[in-house]
Write a protein that holds these residues in place. Structure first.
Motif, PDB file in Angstrom:
ATOM      1  N   ARG A   1      -3.477  12.350  -7.579  1.00  0.00           N
ATOM      2  CA  ARG A   1      -4.555  12.754  -6.676  1.00  0.00           C
ATOM      3  C   ARG A   1      -5.500  13.782  -7.293  1.00  0.00           C
ATOM      4  N   HIS A   2      -5.023  14.581  -8.228  1.00  0.00           N
ATOM      5  CA  HIS A   2      -5.885  15.568  -8.886  1.00  0.00           C
ATOM      6  C   HIS A   2      -6.867  14.915  -9.869  1.00  0.00           C
TER       7      HIS A   2
ATOM      8  N   ASP B   1       3.523   5.760  -5.585  1.00  0.00           N
ATOM      9  CA  ASP B   1       3.635   5.682  -7.040  1.00  0.00           C
ATOM     10  C   ASP B   1       2.358   6.032  -7.799  1.00  0.00           C
ATOM     11  N   VAL B   2       1.203   5.821  -7.181  1.00  0.00           N
ATOM     12  CA  VAL B   2      -0.056   5.993  -7.911  1.00  0.00           C
ATOM     13  C   VAL B   2      -0.951   7.077  -7.307  1.00  0.00           C
TER      14      VAL B   2
ATOM     15  N   PHE C   1       0.821  -1.203   0.000  1.00  0.00           N
ATOM     16  CA  PHE C   1       0.000   0.000   0.000  1.00  0.00           C
ATOM     17  C   PHE C   1       0.859   1.257   0.000  1.00  0.00           C
ATOM     18  N   ASN C   2       1.898   1.284   0.822  1.00  0.00           N
ATOM     19  CA  ASN C   2       2.775   2.459   0.867  1.00  0.00           C
ATOM     20  C   ASN C   2       3.414   2.727  -0.491  1.00  0.00           C
TER      21      ASN C   2
END
Length: 82
Positions: free
Chosen positions: A18-19, A12-13, A6-7
């Motif tokens: 996030r935008h 990376d993703v 998850f980290n």
């Protein structure tokens, strides 16, 4: 998903995109630790987030997150399960 995976996925993703994120589902207890809670710091961190699904969240974690959720400008759906 393990904490380390998850980290890595977060780095990376999620953060670089996030935008673009309209919907996100958090479903493992370690995701509610400080690292993930910090994802919701600031009002523009997820500027397009419309749907947030929080699975398996404790009341303590929800208390820490609720003030940050309120500041999401386009959030129209919040699903919480414990």
């Amino acid at each position: 998903m393990s904490k380390s995976i998850f980290n890595q996925y977060n780095t990376d993703v999620i953060i670089p995109n996030r935008h673009r994120i309209n919907s996100i589902r958090l479903s493992n207890i370690f995701m509610y630790e400080n690292r993930v809670l910090s994802l919701f710091d600031g009002t523009s961190i997820f500027p397009r987030l419309k749907t947030l699904i929080l699975d398996k969240i404790t009341s303590d974690c929800l208390d820490n997150l609720i003030d940050k959720i309120v500041s999401l400008p386009f959030l129209s759906s919040l699903i919480i399960t414990s």
